[in-house]
Design a protein around this motif. Structure first.
Motif, mmCIF file in Angstrom:
data_model
loop_
_atom_site.group_PDB
_atom_site.id
_atom_site.type_symbol
_atom_site.label_atom_id
_atom_site.label_comp_id
_atom_site.label_asym_id
_atom_site.label_seq_id
_atom_site.Cartn_x
_atom_site.Cartn_y
_atom_site.Cartn_z
ATOM 1 N N LEU A 34 -5.803 -69.539 67.134
ATOM 2 C CA LEU A 34 -6.680 -68.586 66.470
ATOM 3 C C LEU A 34 -7.773 -69.315 65.707
ATOM 4 C CD1 LEU A 34 -4.271 -65.905 64.975
ATOM 5 C CD2 LEU A 34 -5.749 -65.695 66.945
ATOM 6 N N LYS A 64 -10.486 -64.788 66.410
ATOM 7 C CA LYS A 64 -10.432 -64.715 67.861
ATOM 8 C C LYS A 64 -9.762 -65.939 68.455
ATOM 9 C CE LYS A 64 -15.208 -66.134 68.710
ATOM 10 N NZ LYS A 64 -16.463 -65.719 69.310
ATOM 11 N N GLN A 65 -9.244 -65.733 69.648
ATOM 12 C CA GLN A 65 -8.537 -66.761 70.394
ATOM 13 C C GLN A 65 -9.162 -66.816 71.780
ATOM 14 O OE1 GLN A 65 -4.614 -65.680 71.732
ATOM 15 N NE2 GLN A 65 -3.901 -67.790 71.630
ATOM 16 N N ASN A 104 -9.128 -63.045 73.051
ATOM 17 C CA ASN A 104 -8.302 -62.118 72.281
ATOM 18 C C ASN A 104 -8.953 -61.952 70.915
ATOM 19 O OD1 ASN A 104 -6.151 -61.590 74.078
ATOM 20 N ND2 ASN A 104 -5.211 -63.537 73.562
ATOM 21 N N TYR A 105 -9.244 -60.732 70.546
ATOM 22 C CA TYR A 105 -9.767 -60.427 69.222
ATOM 23 C C TYR A 105 -8.647 -59.834 68.387
ATOM 24 C CZ TYR A 105 -14.529 -61.086 70.882
ATOM 25 O OH TYR A 105 -15.679 -61.628 71.383
ATOM 26 N N PHE A 106 -8.393 -60.408 67.227
ATOM 27 C CA PHE A 106 -7.424 -59.893 66.268
ATOM 28 C C PHE A 106 -8.263 -59.324 65.128
ATOM 29 C CE2 PHE A 106 -5.294 -63.050 68.738
ATOM 30 C CZ PHE A 106 -3.981 -62.623 68.843
ATOM 31 N N HIS A 135 -3.825 -54.006 62.169
ATOM 32 C CA HIS A 135 -4.226 -55.207 62.888
ATOM 33 C C HIS A 135 -4.221 -54.800 64.354
ATOM 34 C CE1 HIS A 135 -3.043 -58.386 59.649
ATOM 35 N NE2 HIS A 135 -4.096 -57.669 59.317
ATOM 36 N N LYS A 139 -5.073 -55.967 68.305
ATOM 37 C CA LYS A 139 -5.321 -57.067 69.239
ATOM 38 C C LYS A 139 -5.994 -56.480 70.475
ATOM 39 C CE LYS A 139 -2.879 -60.620 71.901
ATOM 40 N NZ LYS A 139 -1.533 -61.115 72.247
ATOM 41 N N TYR A 167 -7.998 -57.534 74.024
ATOM 42 C CA TYR A 167 -8.320 -58.583 74.988
ATOM 43 C C TYR A 167 -9.606 -58.209 75.708
ATOM 44 C CZ TYR A 167 -8.297 -61.372 79.222
ATOM 45 O OH TYR A 167 -8.658 -62.208 80.240
ATOM 46 N N GLU A 174 -4.198 -54.520 73.363
ATOM 47 C CA GLU A 174 -2.910 -55.131 73.663
ATOM 48 C C GLU A 174 -1.828 -54.655 72.702
ATOM 49 O OE1 GLU A 174 -2.099 -57.461 76.149
ATOM 50 O OE2 GLU A 174 -4.055 -56.964 76.985
ATOM 51 N N ASP A 175 -2.159 -54.573 71.408
ATOM 52 C CA ASP A 175 -1.145 -54.235 70.413
ATOM 53 C C ASP A 175 -1.825 -53.727 69.149
ATOM 54 O OD1 ASP A 175 1.358 -53.947 69.310
ATOM 55 O OD2 ASP A 175 1.802 -56.093 69.175
ATOM 56 N N TYR A 195 -1.176 -64.359 64.492
ATOM 57 C CA TYR A 195 -0.915 -64.067 65.905
ATOM 58 C C TYR A 195 0.237 -63.060 66.027
ATOM 59 C CZ TYR A 195 -0.179 -64.591 70.841
ATOM 60 O OH TYR A 195 -0.075 -64.328 72.178
#
Length: 120
Positions: free
Chosen positions: A26, A69-70, A76-78, A92, A94, A96, A106-107, A119
Motif C-alpha cells: 500500500l 492505493k496498491q 487497488n484503491y482503498f 473503507h 476497496k 479494483y 471488492e470489499d 489492507y
C-alpha cells in the motif's frame, strides 16, 4: 553489462525510496481528489449492495475522504468514505481498477472515523 545492472538497480531503489512504498504494498495515505470521488460515485450502487444487512437506507451522499492505493495488475484503491445522513458513518471501500479502466468493488467495511486504512 555489470555496470548497467548496478545503475538500473540504483534507479529502482531511488524510485522506491522517493515514493515511500513497497512494490505491491500500500502506498502512503493521501487526501481524496476528484478522481477518487468519481470512482466512488461510479460504484455507488455496488458499494451499497455490499453493506452489512443491518445497515438499511435511505443512504445519503458518499464522500471520499482519504485513500491509499496498491499497484497490482491494475490498481487497488482503498478509500475511506463518509456516508452522510442523520448520523455520519464511515466505510473503507476497496475498489479494483483494471488496466483497461474498468472498476469493481471488492470489499466494504464499516469503520470508525479515525480508523487507519489498512489492507483488507
Amino acid at each position: 553489462m555489470k555496470g548497467l545492472s548496478v545503475i538500473a538497480l540504483g534507479l529502482l531503489l531511488a524510485i522506491i525510496t522517493e515514493t515511500n512504498c513497497i512494490p505491491g504494498g500500500l502506498g502512503p495515505q493521501e487526501f481524496a481528489g476528484p478522481g477518487e470521488q468519481a470512482l466512488v460515485q461510479k460504484n455507488r450502487d455496488a458499494i451499497i449492495r455490499k453493506l452489512p444487512s443491518y445497515m438499511n437506507g435511505p443512504f445519503g451522499p458518499l464522500k471520499a475522504q482519504v485513500f491509499r492505493k496498491q499497484v497490482v495488475k491494475g490498481t487497488n484503491y482503498f478509500i475511506k468514505v463518509k456516508m452522510q445522513g442523520v448520523r455520519a458513518r464511515y466505510l473503507h471501500v476497496k475498489i479494483y481498477t483494471s488496466l483497461n479502466n474498468r472498476s469493481r468493488v471488492e470489499d466494504v467495511r464499516v469503520v470508525a472515523q479515525y480508523d487507519p486504512i489498512e489492507y483488507f
